[in-house]
Design a protein around this motif. Structure first.
Motif, PDB file in Angstrom:
ATOM      1  N   CYS A 190      -0.035  -6.568   1.539  1.00  0.00           N
ATOM      2  CA  CYS A 190       0.744  -6.506   2.769  1.00  0.00           C
ATOM      3  C   CYS A 190       1.298  -7.877   3.100  1.00  0.00           C
ATOM      4  O   CYS A 190       0.814  -8.903   2.600  1.00  0.00           O
ATOM      5  N   TYR A 225       3.687  -2.939   4.190  1.00  0.00           N
ATOM      6  CA  TYR A 225       2.935  -2.706   2.962  1.00  0.00           C
ATOM      7  C   TYR A 225       3.476  -1.475   2.249  1.00  0.00           C
ATOM      8  O   TYR A 225       4.158  -0.640   2.854  1.00  0.00           O
ATOM      9  N   VAL A 263      -6.692  -3.084   3.839  1.00  0.00           N
ATOM     10  CA  VAL A 263      -5.412  -3.296   4.523  1.00  0.00           C
ATOM     11  C   VAL A 263      -5.517  -2.883   5.982  1.00  0.00           C
ATOM     12  O   VAL A 263      -5.050  -3.594   6.884  1.00  0.00           O
TER      13      VAL A 263
END
Length: 322
Positions: A141, A274, A284
């Protein structure tokens, strides 16, 4: 042969277009990556890739296999992430890319708090204002500022970035303070910031009482990195608009003075972006939630739910993360 590992290597070769890049992103020798793909082709009895000395391309059979293999690999990753999330302990390696001044002044100073919460995550932090290709560079990300222009990604808006127009007291003593934005074009020197991606300078934007004015202005120096941009303003090389969080300590110390305080640049949305196939990763998700909270602590709250990105052309590009 580890068939799952071979499929991962093959998928990375397709995504990066290179055995060398695929091996680098998977942290393995190029020879091992090549051998795994060869073994996969032998097992399947089809040619998946065309190799020349200059490039690697996917065959029709390889393209069909990649489409199904990538879905399977994503399902496996999501299954692992679900189990990890259920245990409440996100773990593993996380590759994040962040703009220079956001990294220096916001993210890095707060990392001890991140590790207290998630001690089992290993963070690889790429720092710089130049945009990255999330797929090719194997980045999980990125934190970036600006309206989003890339399609088919997933984003979470985590806040809004305020800009402030500033100059040094020495510069203002020599040139005077502008009374309105139009004077910047005629009487003043600007410090410009140009796009690391396109090379084009960003205009200085001013809004007040429904008025919208864009100023390019004359300049002696233009830079494409946010810390160098602020350093040039602090060196007295001109007037510019810089992130308020970066300027605040220098405004408090008197090193900088706010110019045209009644005129403001419109807030710049900040996002974590992302790839769609990583949106269920516990690592994430943990980082996104932590980053949103961190930006709120710095007075830049403004996040909203995860959404698919399909945005209009940007006035400010997504690499302008500061």
């Amino acid at each position: 042969m580890d068939q799952i590992q071979a499929m991962r290597v093959f998928a990375r070769v397709v995504e990066t277009g290179s055995f060398t890049r695929a091996a680098e992103t998977l942290d393995m020798p190029k020879g091992s990556a090549t051998k795994l793909v060869q073994q996969l082709e032998t097992r399947l009895r089809v040619k998946l890739l065309n190799r020349t000395t200059r490039r690697v391309t996917v065959t029709p059979d390889g393209a069909a296999y990649y489409e199904r293999a990538s879905r399977l690999l994503n399902d496996l990753d999501e299954m692992d992430a679900a189990m990890t999330q259920a245990s409440g302990k996100p773990s593993g390696r996380l590759r994040v890319d962040v703009g220079s001044s956001v990294a220096l002044l916001i993210v890095v100073p707060a990392l001890q708090d991140f590790y207290r919460r998630y001690p089992d995550i290993q963070l690889d932090l790429g720092v710089g204002d130049r945009p990255v290709d999330l797929i090719t560079d194997n980045v999980d990300c990125v934190i970036r500022g600006g309206d989003l222009i890339e399609q088919s990604l997933v984003a979470r808006r985590i806040g809004n970035l305020a800009l402030v127009t500033v100059a040094t007291p020495v510069y203002l003593a020599q040139h005077g303070a502008p009374a309105n934005p139009q004077e910047l074009e005629a009487r003043h020197t600007m410090v410009n910031y140009f796009s690391p991606r396109t090379g084009r300078p960003y205009p200085h934007i001013f809004e007040k009482d429904g008025q919208h004015i864009e100023v390019s202005g004359r300049y002696k120096v233009s830079v494409n990195e946010s810390n160098a941009h602020l350093a040039a303003v602090l060196a007295g090389l001109g007037i510019s608009q810089v992130p308020e969080f970066a300027a605040q300590p220098h405004l408090a110390s008197g090193e900088l003075v706010e110019v045209l305080p009644g005129w403001r640049h419109p807030p710049i949305p900040m996002h974590v972006v992302y790839p769609p196939n990583r949106h269920l990763s516990a690592r994430v998700r943990a980082f996104v939630e932590w980053a949103a909270e961190l930006f709120a602590q710095h007075g830049m709250a403004g996040g909203r739910a995860v959404r698919d990105v399909a945005a209009p052309p940007a006035r400010r590009e997504p690499e302008l993360a500061a």
